[in-house]
Design an enzyme around this catalytic site. Structure first.
Site, PDB file in Angstrom:
ATOM      1  N   ASP A  11       0.861  -1.185   0.000  1.00 44.18           N
ATOM      2  CA  ASP A  11       0.000   0.000   0.000  1.00 44.18           C
ATOM      3  C   ASP A  11       0.897   1.236   0.000  1.00 44.18           C
ATOM      4  O   ASP A  11       1.747   1.389   0.885  1.00 44.18           O
ATOM      5  CB  ASP A  11      -0.903  -0.033   1.245  1.00 44.18           C
ATOM      6  CG  ASP A  11      -2.007   1.000   1.180  1.00 44.18           C
ATOM      7  OD1 ASP A  11      -2.005   1.828   0.251  1.00 44.18           O
ATOM      8  OD2 ASP A  11      -2.868   0.982   2.070  1.00 44.18           O
ATOM      9  N   GLU A 106      -2.780  -0.052  -4.253  1.00 43.33           N
ATOM     10  CA  GLU A 106      -2.820  -1.170  -3.318  1.00 43.33           C
ATOM     11  C   GLU A 106      -2.927  -2.484  -4.092  1.00 43.33           C
ATOM     12  O   GLU A 106      -3.692  -2.584  -5.042  1.00 43.33           O
ATOM     13  CB  GLU A 106      -4.072  -0.984  -2.458  1.00 43.33           C
ATOM     14  CG  GLU A 106      -4.107  -1.740  -1.191  1.00 43.33           C
ATOM     15  CD  GLU A 106      -5.489  -1.597  -0.553  1.00 43.33           C
ATOM     16  OE1 GLU A 106      -5.937  -2.582   0.041  1.00 43.33           O
ATOM     17  OE2 GLU A 106      -6.115  -0.521  -0.668  1.00 43.33           O
TER      18      GLU A 106
END
Ligand SMILES: [Mg+2]
Length: 440
Positions: A11, A106
């Protein structure tokens, strides 16, 4: 759950704001808020310097401005974010063939097939991301399951790596609040709290029947499994993050092209309505057709940008319908089912954000000689936008209003640059593409 920590979740850290600080040296180390800068806009991302003042994603811009009046408030530059995302995702594809992207910043990767220890891969990947993006940082979680890997990357933020080995999963999960579990929203959390359940440990220890009574069958079982670290979901490379669709089975098989087109229009409108209601937009429009003989076709079209409008979805669905020739459906005895779906959804593409940007654009006075909007959109001078001046070179819009636009002339490879103000119809000033990174 796997026998070792081999599911990776990556992320990017405060992604949009980090791209802005990379491209705008004068904003490095300063509070930056990216979002809809108009009256009703919301925060898409705040830099860590802005979060210190309590600015959070999804907060209204008005509230953010109260908490942090000195931050730089910028409109999003999706082209720059998409390019950075592409670089990061290709770095992920170099470490594993099994990568599932879940949003612009992500993704999961399955490292089961790798010869190198997963921890070494994760460390090298983080270095690679920073180098290849010109300074962005990614937080990475490594765990035996997707849900724990995601929580681990969250715990590693910012710019960190957390490895949760199988034996440590319980100790890692237990103290977390129930809201850490994917699928526990405010309503579920409140219901659980009314029964004295606030931590993951308390949820995991719940009696199955009680959980089902409290949360319903599907939801109850699912949440208990996640709380117990029981998550076998595979990393799915071809799975879209989300999709919204509508379909219709007809009592009488359709054989009239005009009627087929009308049904497709209705389905497209229904899907567009749902997207807008949920604040989503997606790039890929899919048409599903089942014929009377139960054979079928699925075709899709991917837009260059996410769409949520009835017109764009209808146009794509109609085009896909027209690709199925008469011979095909007539031989198959007509059409018994039609479906329209939109996938490749981006929930960062917030409708508030777009509305707010349109408001900002609307504030800019019309140029004396209005060009045809389709052919030549007039510059809107959104704060943060990339521009070029014939004499001073590349820069970005620092602010605008009252017939003036102020530009800071700097880029990712320059020191913080000077600010100059121009008339907002200065012919030497034009909108520009995102700057190239130095060394490319
Ligand atoms: Mg992120």
């Amino acid at each position: 759950m796997r026998a070792r920590a081999e599911i990776l979740h990556l992320d990017l850290d405060s992604f949009f704001a980090a791209v802005e600080q990379r491209d705008k040296p004068s904003l490095r180390g300063k509070p930056v808020v990216v979002g809809g800068v108009g009256g009703r806009g919301v925060v898409a991302t705040a830099s860590y310097e802005a979060r210190v003042f309590g600015v959070r994603s999804a907060m209204s811009i008005a509230e953010a401005r109260r908490r942090c009046p000195n931050a730089a408030y910028l409109s999003p530059r999706f082209a720059a974010y998409r390019e950075a995302s592409r670089v990061v995702m290709s770095a992920l594809h170099e470490v594993s063939a099994i990568v599932q992207q879940v949003s612009i910043d992500e993704a999961y990767a399955d490292l089961a097939a790798a010869d190198t220890p997963p921890t070494d891969i994760a460390k090298a990947l983080r270095r690679k991301v920073t180098q290849a993006t010109g300074g962005l940082t990614a937080s990475v979680g490594l765990a035996p399951s997707k849900s724990v890997a995601k929580l681990a990357s969250e715990a590693a933020k910012p710019d960190g790596l957390m490895v949760v080995e199988p034996d440590d999963v319980r100790a890692f999960l237990d103290p977390l609040p129930v809201t850490a579990i994917g699928g526990v929203g405010p309503a579920t959390a409140a219901r659980l709290a009314s029964h004295g359940i606030r931590t993951v440990a308390e949820l995991a220890a719940m009696d199955d029947d009680d959980a089902v009574r409290l949360l319903g069958s599907a939801h109850g079982h699912g949440l208990l499994a996640l709380a117990r670290g029981d998550d076998d979901r595979p990393v799915e490379p071809f799975r879209e993050a989300k999709s919204v669709s509508a379909e219709e089975t007809f009592d009488v098989d359709l054989r009239d092209p005009a009627r087929m087109a009308a049904e497709v229009d209705l389905l497209a409108a229904k899907v567009a309505g749902r997207l807008r209601k949920e604040g989503l937009a997606g790039r890929t429009v899919t048409l599903k057709v089942r014929f009377a003989d139960f054979t079928g076709r699925t075709r899709s079209y991917t837009h260059p940008q996410a769409v949520d409008g009835t017109a764009a979805i209808t146009r794509a669905a109609r085009r896909l319908l027209s690709e199925i020739d008469t011979l095909t459906w007539s031989t198959a005895g007509g059409i018994r089912l039609l479906g329209v779906g939109v996938s490749g959804l981006a929930d960062w593409f917030q409708p508030d954000l777009i509305t707010a940007d349109e408001e900002v654009a609307a504030d800019v006075p019309e140029p004396a000689q209005a060009p045809t909007p389709e052919l030549e959109p007039r510059p809107t001078w959104r704060p943060g936008a990339d521009v070029r001046h014939a004499e001073y070179g590349a820069g970005w819009v620092w602010g605008s209003g009252r017939g003036r636009v102020t530009v800071r002339f700097e880029g990712p490879g320059t020191p913080p640059g000077p600010v100059r103000t121009f008339a907002d119809d200065d012919p030497d000033l034009s909108t520009a593409d995102p700057p190239d990174l130095p060394g490319r």
